[in-house]
Design an enzyme around this catalytic site. Structure first.
Site, PDB file in Angstrom:
ATOM      1  N   ASP A 193       0.811  -1.211   0.000  1.00 37.35           N
ATOM      2  CA  ASP A 193       0.000   0.000   0.000  1.00 37.35           C
ATOM      3  C   ASP A 193       0.845   1.263   0.000  1.00 37.35           C
ATOM      4  OD1 ASP A 193      -2.636   1.224   0.139  1.00 37.35           O
ATOM      5  OD2 ASP A 193      -2.080   1.856   2.162  1.00 37.35           O
ATOM      6  N   LEU A 274      -8.745   6.262  -0.298  1.00 35.86           N
ATOM      7  CA  LEU A 274      -8.648   7.404  -1.212  1.00 35.86           C
ATOM      8  C   LEU A 274      -7.237   7.596  -1.764  1.00 35.86           C
ATOM      9  CD1 LEU A 274     -10.853  10.023   0.682  1.00 35.86           C
ATOM     10  CD2 LEU A 274     -11.434   8.753  -1.384  1.00 35.86           C
ATOM     11  N   ARG A 275      -6.339   6.667  -1.450  1.00 33.14           N
ATOM     12  CA  ARG A 275      -4.985   6.806  -1.983  1.00 33.14           C
ATOM     13  C   ARG A 275      -4.977   6.663  -3.496  1.00 33.14           C
ATOM     14  NH1 ARG A 275      -1.482   3.755   2.538  1.00 33.14           N
ATOM     15  NH2 ARG A 275      -1.116   5.542   3.898  1.00 33.14           N
ATOM     16  N   GLY A 276      -5.955   5.924  -4.028  1.00 33.38           N
ATOM     17  CA  GLY A 276      -6.037   5.772  -5.475  1.00 33.38           C
ATOM     18  C   GLY A 276      -6.226   7.108  -6.169  1.00 33.38           C
TER      19      GLY A 276
END
Length: 338
Positions: A193, A274-276
């Protein structure tokens, strides 16, 4: 010192090369993970990056090459302001799989302790990698205690060492680059991640491409200096693209329409958290800066969608297609006119 294989001499593997250049322009991307078959140029591309990077301003003599204008600096540099400045190469540091924790984080300088009776800190690999790149080959085989350590440091941007009567805190901000063969073991989800971009590389199938790769590798091994000189002009052009891209990055804004498209894409493929969206935004902006574009467009978003999202998808037992295929399918539905 050995001559690295020129970055520009790598045949094919466009997605991998783009991801590495994006990380060179935008360190906040979170690093690059390169997974694929053995002998596909994974480590060659990363090591070739070192010769491409422009030099950086650093405090003269600092073990952590602190940025003289930066906010996060070591205690010695904080006392030296205004400090003497020099230009140094951007570090690209290898972290070997068998490295001890002391070698990675730093430890007591035994020579000074025994010879002079002074407790002094001997910086480790994290100190050397500050403001640069930390490269781990076969990252999926890294020992768990080092994985935990890297996760902590990557999240805080700071290395804290408290042992043997020492208490040291120093900046450790670096772009993490890992490579490996997924057949030899999976990466822990917590570390996976942390990578901004994930790239898949495969053995070329085109005969002409395979022949060209072999010819170039043979020429390099016979005379590394002469081979590198053949591609010096191309590497210099890539270096200028990186320099211009870094300058343009701050000037580029991502339109709301592109951000909305990124959010819809992440929602469509089931990206966790929301890292995408954040990675898509940063990667698309860096790709636009690399191209010298005036604006970030849907084309830039499509260009970086697969590497930004493929490692963030939830597994769907009812869908046997790969993550890249799922992303391409979602792109086709969202980007193509109805």
């Amino acid at each position: 010192m050995s001559v690295p294989y020129p970055f520009s001499a790598i045949v094919g593997q466009q997605e991998m090369k783009l991801a590495i250049l994006i990380a060179a322009i935008e360190p906040a991307i979170g690093g690059v993970l390169v997974l694929g078959d053995r002998g596909t140029g994974k480590s060659t591309a990363v090591r070739g990056l070192a010769a491409l990077l422009p030099t950086m301003r650093a405090v003269r003599g600092c073990a952590y090459h602190c940025d003289p204008a930066g906010r996060m600096i070591c205690s010695d540099c904080a006392r030296l302001r205004p400090a003497r400045v020099e230009r140094v190469p951007v570090p690209v540091v290898d972290l070997p799989l068998g490295a001890s924790e002391d070698r990675v984080v730093g430890a007591l300088d035994l020579e000074r302790a025994l010879g002079q009776g002074i407790k002094a800190f001997e910086p480790g690999l994290l100190a050397r990698a500050n403001r640069g790149f930390l490269y781990i080959d076969e990252v999926n085989l890294l020992e768990d205690h080092l994985v935990d350590l890297l996760i902590d440091v990557a999240a805080s941007g700071e290395n804290v060492v408290e042992r043997e009567g020492l208490s040291v805190r120093h900046p450790a901000r670096f772009v993490l680059v890992g490579s490996g063969n997924p057949e030899e073991g999976e990466l822990r989800p917590q570390l996976l991640d942390r990578f901004g971009l994930s790239v898949e590389v495969r053995t070329p199938t085109a005969i002409a491409e395979r022949v060209e790769i072999v010819k170039r590798r043979d020429a390099y091994e016979r005379d590394p200096e002469a081979f590198a000189s053949r591609f010096a002009r191309e590497d210099a052009a890539v270096r200028r693209r990186i320099e211009r891209g870094r300058t343009r990055l701050a000037e580029l804004a991502v339109p709301d329409a592109v951000l909305e498209r990124a959010a819809r894409l992440c929602q469509a493929v089931g990206s966790d958290g929301l890292r995408g969206e954040l990675t898509l935004m940063r990667a698309a902006r860096a790709a636009a800066a690399l191209d010298g574009a005036e604006h970030v467009t849907d084309a830039h978003l499509r260009q970086v969608a697969a590497p930004a999202l493929r490692h963030r998808l939830r597994r769907n037992p009812l869908d046997e297609t790969g993550s890249a295929d799922r992303i391409e399918r979602a792109i086709g539905e969202l980007f193509e006119p109805a």
